[in-house]
Design an enzyme around this catalytic site. Structure first.
Site, PDB file in Angstrom:
ATOM      1  N   PRO A  90      30.514  26.937  41.886  1.00  0.00           N
ATOM      2  CA  PRO A  90      31.893  26.819  41.395  1.00  0.00           C
ATOM      3  C   PRO A  90      31.977  26.424  39.926  1.00  0.00           C
ATOM      4  CG  PRO A  90      31.654  25.697  43.507  1.00  0.00           C
ATOM      5  CD  PRO A  90      30.274  26.057  43.051  1.00  0.00           C
ATOM      6  N   GLU A 117      26.350  20.001  49.282  1.00  0.00           N
ATOM      7  CA  GLU A 117      26.952  19.487  48.057  1.00  0.00           C
ATOM      8  C   GLU A 117      26.353  20.128  46.803  1.00  0.00           C
ATOM      9  OE1 GLU A 117      29.609  17.332  47.559  1.00  0.00           O
ATOM     10  OE2 GLU A 117      29.849  17.868  49.653  1.00  0.00           O
ATOM     11  N   ARG A 155      27.114  49.654  42.375  1.00  0.00           N
ATOM     12  CA  ARG A 155      27.959  50.835  42.152  1.00  0.00           C
ATOM     13  C   ARG A 155      27.935  51.292  40.700  1.00  0.00           C
ATOM     14  NH1 ARG A 155      33.011  50.361  40.518  1.00  0.00           N
ATOM     15  NH2 ARG A 155      33.797  51.855  42.041  1.00  0.00           N
ATOM     16  N   ASP A 170      37.282  52.572  36.196  1.00  0.00           N
ATOM     17  CA  ASP A 170      37.745  51.484  37.055  1.00  0.00           C
ATOM     18  C   ASP A 170      38.609  50.501  36.293  1.00  0.00           C
ATOM     19  OD1 ASP A 170      36.597  52.238  39.423  1.00  0.00           O
ATOM     20  OD2 ASP A 170      34.748  51.129  39.101  1.00  0.00           O
TER      21      ASP A 170
END
Length: 244
Positions: A90, A117, A155, A170
């Site tokens: 994160p 954690e 991709r 895209d």
């Protein structure tokens, strides 16, 4: 390309790597996937991969030894240059299409899926080359993030998609959101395809698509326009769109 995923739950990747574009890409030899349970590298009697944090606190922290040994084992088996070792975390930089395009130029990626954690800090400081986050939220582990990276990178590899233009146009690849798309029938329950797309005039179609891409970005992600250097033509279109 080789994409290795170090995880405590390799079975989570069976459906992802064995389906759709990723399966086809692997079968055709464009990419090689491997999900490895790094618990097998633990040297303690009970194959324990975590421990209590020094200084106290809630939760458990992933120990450095199994992760270091697992990564070094993959490096030794690789014939490529030093691989990118990517920590799903994160605290990492937010993952973007630009990052996917950067990683797609590599020969070997090693994705680390954390749990509990998080990781012992020595993994971050001495082993990892990149820290990546999907967004400002927390998941139970890094597996879903690793799947996203594997898919978005694969991709982009040469010859993986049937049409080479697919990845180029895209959303985000051009710095703008993709223009609207239509297919048959031209008239569906009174809802019509724009005439320009049926005209066969490729220059007009291209101009329409660029304008609609700019319109959609202005409406949905105006922040992207601040990051992109617009052409004079696009600046003129944008000025008109803002007046509509």
């Amino acid at each position: 390309m080789k994409i290795d995923v170090l995880t405590l739950f390799p079975e989570m990747f069976e459906g992802v790597f064995g389906s759709s574009i990723l399966k086809k890409a692997a079968e055709e030899g464009h990419v090689e996937f491997q999900a490895i349970d790094f618990r097998q590298y633990a040297t303690n009697k009970h194959k324990k991969v975590d421990d209590y944090p020094y200084g106290g606190g809630a939760g458990m922290v992933l120990s450095p030894q199994p992760i270091f040994d697992a990564v070094l084992a993959r490096v030794e088996k690789s014939n490529s240059k030093q691989p990118r070792v990517i920590m799903l975390c994160p605290q990492g930089e937010r993952y973007t299409q630009t990052k996917a395009e950067e990683l797609a130029r590599e020969e070997h990626l090693i994705l680390l899926c954390g749990h509990y954690e998080g990781y012992d800090e020595r993994v971050r400081e001495h082993l990892v080359t990149d820290e990546v986050s999907l967004g400002d939220y927390v998941l139970t582990g890094g597996e879903l993030g690793a799947m996203v990276i594997a898919d978005s990178v694969t991709r982009l590899l040469p010859n993986v998609l049937g049409n080479a233009e697919s990845a180029v146009t895209d959303s985000f690849s051009t710095g703008l959101l993709e223009h609207p798309q239509y297919t048959r029938p031209a008239d569906f329950r009174g809802m019509l395809v724009p005439d320009v797309l049926l005209s066969g005039h490729h220059a007009n179609i291209d101009a329409w698509r660029k304008k609609e891409s700019l319109r959609r970005t202005l409406q949905r992600r105006p922040d992207l326009l601040e990051l992109r250097e617009l052409t004079r033509e696009e600046e003129a279109w944008l000025a008109k769109l803002k007046k509509e």
